[in-house]
Write a protein that holds these residues in place. Structure first.
Motif, PDB file in Angstrom:
ATOM      1  N   ALA A   1      14.053 -94.305 -13.228  1.00  0.00           N
ATOM      2  CA  ALA A   1      14.021 -93.077 -12.420  1.00  0.00           C
ATOM      3  C   ALA A   1      13.953 -91.841 -13.303  1.00  0.00           C
ATOM      4  N   LEU A   2      14.806 -91.772 -14.323  1.00  0.00           N
ATOM      5  CA  LEU A   2      14.808 -90.615 -15.216  1.00  0.00           C
ATOM      6  C   LEU A   2      13.497 -90.482 -15.964  1.00  0.00           C
ATOM      7  N   ARG A   3      12.931 -91.600 -16.376  1.00  0.00           N
ATOM      8  CA  ARG A   3      11.680 -91.561 -17.125  1.00  0.00           C
ATOM      9  C   ARG A   3      10.585 -90.863 -16.324  1.00  0.00           C
ATOM     10  N   TRP A   4      10.601 -91.054 -15.016  1.00  0.00           N
ATOM     11  CA  TRP A   4       9.553 -90.485 -14.178  1.00  0.00           C
ATOM     12  C   TRP A   4       9.991 -89.225 -13.445  1.00  0.00           C
ATOM     13  N   GLY A   5      11.114 -88.622 -13.881  1.00  0.00           N
ATOM     14  CA  GLY A   5      11.484 -87.306 -13.370  1.00  0.00           C
ATOM     15  C   GLY A   5      12.382 -87.295 -12.154  1.00  0.00           C
ATOM     16  N   PHE A   6      12.984 -88.441 -11.800  1.00  0.00           N
ATOM     17  CA  PHE A   6      13.865 -88.505 -10.632  1.00  0.00           C
ATOM     18  C   PHE A   6      15.315 -88.546 -11.132  1.00  0.00           C
ATOM     19  N   THR A   7      16.034 -87.462 -10.952  1.00  0.00           N
ATOM     20  CA  THR A   7      17.379 -87.351 -11.527  1.00  0.00           C
ATOM     21  C   THR A   7      18.493 -87.694 -10.550  1.00  0.00           C
ATOM     22  N   HIS A   8      18.202 -87.686  -9.269  1.00  0.00           N
ATOM     23  CA  HIS A   8      19.219 -88.001  -8.253  1.00  0.00           C
ATOM     24  C   HIS A   8      18.928 -89.407  -7.728  1.00  0.00           C
ATOM     25  N   LEU A   9      19.762 -90.380  -8.118  1.00  0.00           N
ATOM     26  CA  LEU A   9      19.464 -91.777  -7.800  1.00  0.00           C
ATOM     27  C   LEU A   9      19.483 -92.056  -6.306  1.00  0.00           C
ATOM     28  N   GLY A  10      20.365 -91.389  -5.583  1.00  0.00           N
ATOM     29  CA  GLY A  10      20.422 -91.597  -4.141  1.00  0.00           C
ATOM     30  C   GLY A  10      19.143 -91.169  -3.457  1.00  0.00           C
ATOM     31  N   ARG A  11      18.644 -89.970  -3.814  1.00  0.00           N
ATOM     32  CA  ARG A  11      17.384 -89.494  -3.220  1.00  0.00           C
ATOM     33  C   ARG A  11      16.209 -90.357  -3.685  1.00  0.00           C
ATOM     34  N   PHE A  12      16.243 -90.770  -4.956  1.00  0.00           N
ATOM     35  CA  PHE A  12      15.177 -91.636  -5.457  1.00  0.00           C
ATOM     36  C   PHE A  12      15.120 -92.931  -4.646  1.00  0.00           C
ATOM     37  N   ALA A  13      16.282 -93.549  -4.414  1.00  0.00           N
ATOM     38  CA  ALA A  13      16.313 -94.806  -3.664  1.00  0.00           C
ATOM     39  C   ALA A  13      15.806 -94.615  -2.237  1.00  0.00           C
ATOM     40  N   ALA A  14      16.202 -93.481  -1.608  1.00  0.00           N
ATOM     41  CA  ALA A  14      15.769 -93.233  -0.230  1.00  0.00           C
ATOM     42  C   ALA A  14      14.259 -93.022  -0.151  1.00  0.00           C
ATOM     43  N   GLU A  15      13.717 -92.218  -1.073  1.00  0.00           N
ATOM     44  CA  GLU A  15      12.274 -91.974  -1.078  1.00  0.00           C
ATOM     45  C   GLU A  15      11.503 -93.237  -1.449  1.00  0.00           C
ATOM     46  N   TYR A  16      12.058 -94.002  -2.369  1.00  0.00           N
ATOM     47  CA  TYR A  16      11.420 -95.252  -2.786  1.00  0.00           C
ATOM     48  C   TYR A  16      11.326 -96.216  -1.597  1.00  0.00           C
ATOM     49  N   ARG A  17      12.425 -96.340  -0.860  1.00  0.00           N
ATOM     50  CA  ARG A  17      12.414 -97.253   0.298  1.00  0.00           C
ATOM     51  C   ARG A  17      11.434 -96.768   1.363  1.00  0.00           C
ATOM     52  N   LYS A  18      11.382 -95.461   1.550  1.00  0.00           N
ATOM     53  CA  LYS A  18      10.442 -94.897   2.522  1.00  0.00           C
ATOM     54  C   LYS A  18       9.003 -95.192   2.116  1.00  0.00           C
ATOM     55  N   ARG A  19       8.746 -95.156   0.815  1.00  0.00           N
ATOM     56  CA  ARG A  19       7.385 -95.339   0.311  1.00  0.00           C
ATOM     57  C   ARG A  19       6.984 -96.810   0.247  1.00  0.00           C
ATOM     58  N   PHE A  20       7.917 -97.696  -0.172  1.00  0.00           N
ATOM     59  CA  PHE A  20       7.553 -99.079  -0.448  1.00  0.00           C
ATOM     60  C   PHE A  20       8.236-100.100   0.473  1.00  0.00           C
ATOM     61  N   GLY A  21       9.133 -99.635   1.342  1.00  0.00           N
ATOM     62  CA  GLY A  21       9.736-100.535   2.303  1.00  0.00           C
ATOM     63  C   GLY A  21      10.881-101.371   1.773  1.00  0.00           C
ATOM     64  N   LEU A  22      11.340-101.123   0.556  1.00  0.00           N
ATOM     65  CA  LEU A  22      12.494-101.828   0.009  1.00  0.00           C
ATOM     66  C   LEU A  22      13.142-100.946  -1.037  1.00  0.00           C
ATOM     67  N   LEU A  23      14.381-101.278  -1.384  1.00  0.00           N
ATOM     68  CA  LEU A  23      15.128-100.485  -2.355  1.00  0.00           C
ATOM     69  C   LEU A  23      14.698-100.836  -3.782  1.00  0.00           C
ATOM     70  N   PRO A  24      14.921 -99.922  -4.739  1.00  0.00           N
ATOM     71  CA  PRO A  24      14.603-100.241  -6.136  1.00  0.00           C
ATOM     72  C   PRO A  24      15.289-101.515  -6.612  1.00  0.00           C
ATOM     73  N   SER A  25      16.547-101.732  -6.206  1.00  0.00           N
ATOM     74  CA  SER A  25      17.275-102.933  -6.632  1.00  0.00           C
ATOM     75  C   SER A  25      16.616-104.187  -6.101  1.00  0.00           C
ATOM     76  N   GLN A  26      16.041-104.113  -4.897  1.00  0.00           N
ATOM     77  CA  GLN A  26      15.355-105.264  -4.328  1.00  0.00           C
ATOM     78  C   GLN A  26      14.057-105.570  -5.068  1.00  0.00           C
ATOM     79  N   THR A  27      13.415-104.526  -5.575  1.00  0.00           N
ATOM     80  CA  THR A  27      12.197-104.715  -6.389  1.00  0.00           C
ATOM     81  C   THR A  27      12.517-105.460  -7.669  1.00  0.00           C
ATOM     82  N   LEU A  28      13.620-105.091  -8.316  1.00  0.00           N
ATOM     83  CA  LEU A  28      14.017-105.749  -9.571  1.00  0.00           C
ATOM     84  C   LEU A  28      14.266-107.245  -9.398  1.00  0.00           C
TER      85      LEU A  28
END
Length: 340
Positions: free
Chosen positions: A311-338
């Protein structure tokens, strides 16, 4: 809104160069000596002389963090009544965002008062002295006047010179003033003490630009009426050139000015083009590209690379907002992708 998921640069070398090119420098000072405070507040081109009113005791704690060579944010507290005299004009615009205590500044035409809930914009070379009444605490945003002029030049696609003539006061309780205070405080918190923004030049650069554009577009100044007029009509090719540039440099801390230059239009025309042809803004589109890059990194990641690092590498500093936007975009949480 859709974005091309293909990015021409794998980003690893570009990210390294970005971190190297954006230097962060933090300095913290505490003390009770007026002469030492004079040295701390002075710059090579604009020395400052500090004195304690009536030789009464004073105290200070100042923390400054520089983002490159053009922007500095500060968190400063003062005790006692402190007199400040600037012995040569400054080449920086200073915005004070007070949280406690009062101050007054000797402007060119009037005395300017700084109190909590009301920010103060002091343009370069327009203030000769100040009086701080402790206990005083404020955030400060220092921006080279040349950077302000550069932003205006890119907004209008013509050379801008001279003072911007900002109105000196900003309401910090609502609207743009409240957002500005949040941006500056987030910058300082995120950069000081080896904070997460020091590992994310993409986010740090975006926040600096956001603060400057917010000032220019929402605080009354010489160009406010012109900024309210419609921008020249864009063409689809300008948007395509902008997208090509963003894809090529997605891992670098590119600014809105950089994108407009690559598209060969003004910033305002570029913004209108993205609204008209992509139903979004240039920076929101760039954010989508970086979200797609973070998704690819997570798909290719092993256990050694955590979600926060990606997240930090790509400019996302707030993990909660990153996870919410990520799920909205890809339909799953970052942890689920891993785990896939």
């Amino acid at each position: 809104m859709s974005v091309n998921s293909h990015i021409h640069n794998d980003g690893s070398l570009a990210r390294q160069l970005a971190v190297q090119s954006m230097l962060f420098r933090e300095t913290a000072h505490s003390g009770t000596d007026a002469d030492e405070l004079s040295e701390i507040l002075s710059t090579p081109t604009s020395p400052i002389k500090v004195a304690a009113e009536g030789n009464m005791p004073i105290a200070y704690h100042c923390n400054f963090v520089s983002v490159g060579e053009e922007v500095t944010v500060a968190d400063c507290t003062y005790e006692g009544t402190i007199l400040i005299r600037r012995e040569a004009p400054s080449d920086r615009m200073i915005v004070f965002l007070p949280m406690a205590g009062n101050a007054s500044f000797e402007g060119m035409r009037e005395q300017i008062y700084s109190v909590p809930a009301r920010g103060t914009i002091l343009e370069a070379g327009r203030v000769a002295g100040a009086r701080l009444f402790g206990p005083r605490r404020h955030f400060g945003l220092f921006v080279d006047q040349a950077k302000i002029t550069s932003h205006l030049t890119h907004m209008f696609d013509r050379t801008i010179s001279g003072d911007v003539d900002f109105h000196p006061h900003i309401d910090l309780t609502t609207g743009p003033g409240l957002v500005l205070q949040q941006i500056v405080s987030s910058l300082h918190r995120g950069l000081s003490g080896n904070g997460p923004l020091q590992r994310s030049p993409l986010a740090a650069g975006s926040l600096c630009d956001a603060a400057i554009y917010l000032l220019l577009e929402t605080c009354p100044n010489r160009y406010s009426n012109e900024l309210a007029l419609p921008a020249p009509a864009p063409a689809p090719r300008h948007v395509k050139w902008a997208i090509d540039f963003m894809q090529e440099h997605v891992a670098e801390p590119i600014s809105l000015n950089d994108i407009a230059m690559a598209a060969k239009v003004s910033v305002r025309t570029l913004q209108q083009g993205f609204r008209q042809f992509r139903d979004t803004t240039p920076m929101a589109y760039l954010q989508e590209l970086r979200m797609a890059a973070a998704h690819r990194d997570l798909l290719a990641s092993d256990a050694k690379q955590g979600i926060a690092d990606v997240a930090l590498r790509w400019g996302f500093t707030h993990l909660g907002r990153f996870a919410a936007e990520y799920r909205k975009r890809f339909g799953l949480l970052p942890s689920q992708t891993l785990k896939r």
